[in-house]
Enzyme design. Structure first.
Site, PDB file in Angstrom:
ATOM      1  CE  LYS A 122       3.922  -6.819   0.825  1.00 21.17           C
ATOM      2  NZ  LYS A 122       4.237  -6.355   2.152  1.00 21.17           N
ATOM      3  CE  LYS A 174       8.723  -2.037  -5.475  1.00 22.22           C
ATOM      4  NZ  LYS A 174       9.313  -1.735  -4.227  1.00 22.22           N
ATOM      5  CE  LYS A 178       5.833   2.068  -0.822  1.00 21.86           C
ATOM      6  NZ  LYS A 178       5.953   1.439   0.490  1.00 21.86           N
TER       7      LYS A 178
END
Ligand code: AMP
Ligand code: TRP
Length: 333
Positions: A201, A198, A114
């Site tokens: 969102k 993966k 992230k």
């Protein structure tokens, strides 16, 4: 044995098929077993580890509650609440951040993904995110935590923090050591555009995921455009190792139908992808459209959703504030 279940979902919009098959579907089953006590948390404090527009955050909190209920979680049987309204979560996160070691957090792969290349610019919250997650779980003496495969490492950290606290303060079994509940198969649903990433969102392309609010035409279009390879449908499980997109689509189909990968392969072996995609779209429509319609209906009942949260917060606060009191005693405050 009575299981104490705890799990959380971030209110960051675009809840998708990965969230549903990897986590929420499992919440529903656990909620339906009378022996379990379930707590499902909308983790808004986790969401703000990256900037959130306040108006959108407010809407997304209610949309997450709507998604829980539309998927089949019964607010009479489970506690549904949002994390920011139970102050014990923030407090316990601070205390546990004095227990967790830098070395442990430095190993967390989600932070690395992230934060990206420029770690200096990531918030401190993004780094200590798993400590807050440990606080969530440990405040409720949770015994089982249903999550998707991507959260496995965070749960291991939670167990380490609990053990270290118990040892440091000679408080044997004060914090319960929780077990992860990760489905053996289909616990990581991948992007429709890249079978090695993966489903997420935050992926820019909406074509990479099936959102739980998508309509019929969107589902058909996204499956039509989903990436595949040029070979016919696989004829055995081994083939899937080198064919990530085929593996993912067959996984989605198997998970929705509740059948094994082997079984799906036998059903479609030798056929071409377009035939398979049509059937996959049909089953997606059958399973997702009722949820999507119910979410849309519930979003017009904001007072009802707000009431569920406020009642849930009261019940959660009762449990969590008792635990915090005991933590104070143990620490000598
Ligand atoms: P999040 O939206 O990151 O708060 O995730 C909520 C839950 O969905 C967590 O239990 C995640 O592990 C799970 N989850 C998120 N993305 C996926 C995915 N692509 N496949 C399977 N589970 C997922
Ligand atoms: N970190 C989890 C995710 O992104 C969400 C989460 C927060 C959670 N607190 C939790 C999951 C406690 C399980 C238990 O998916």
């Amino acid at each position: 044995m009575e299981k104490k279940i705890f799990s959380g979902v971030q209110p960051t919009g675009n809840l998708h098929l990965g969230n549903y098959l990897g986590a929420i579907k499992n919440f529903v089953q656990l909620n339906n077993d009378k022996k379990n006590k379930c707590v499902f948390c909308v983790v808004d404090l986790h969401a703000i580890t990256v900037y959130q527009n306040p108006k959108e955050l407010k809407d997304n909190i209610l949309e997450t509650v709507a998604t829980f209920i539309a998927s089949g979680i019964d607010p009479k049987k489970s506690i549904i609440f949002n994390q920011s309204q139970v102050s014990a979560h923030s407090e316990a996160a601070w205390i546990l951040s004095c227990i967790a070691r830098m070395g442990w957090l430095n190993r967390m792969t989600q932070f690395k993904e992230k934060a990206g290349k420029d770690k200096e610019k990531a918030s401190i919250g993004l780094y200590s995110y798993p400590v807050l997650m440990a606080a969530d779980i440990l405040l409720y003496d949770s015994t089982h935590v249903p999550v998707g495969d991507d959260q496995k490492q965070h749960l291991e950290l939670c167990r380490d923090i609990a053990q270290r606290f118990n040892n440091d303060f000679g408080a044997e079994s004060f914090f319960k050591i929780p077990e992860p509940l990760i489905q053996k198969e289909f616990s990581r649903i991948m992007s429709l555009k890249d079978g090695t990433k993966k489903m997420s969102k935050s992926e820019i392309s909406d074509l990479s995921r099936i959102n739980l609010t998508d309509g019929k035409d969107q589902i058909i279009n996204k499956i039509k455009k989903a990436r595949t390879d040029t070979l016919p449908m696989p004829s055995n499980v081994q083939e899937l190792d080198s064919r990530p997109e085929a593996k993912n689509l067959i996984g989605i189909y198997s998970s929705l139908c509740g059948i094994s990968t082997d079984n799906s392969i036998q059903q479609f072996s030798g056929k071409n992808f377009s035939q398979f995609k049509e059937i996959l779209s049909q089953i997606l429509i059958e399973k997702i459209i009722p949820i999507s319609s119910e979410i849309k209906k519930l979003l017009n009942e904001r007072d009802y959703l707000t009431k569920i949260l406020s009642e849930g917060c009261k019940k959660a606060d009762e449990i969590a504030s008792k635990k915090i009191k005991k933590i104070h005693e143990i620490l000598g405050f």
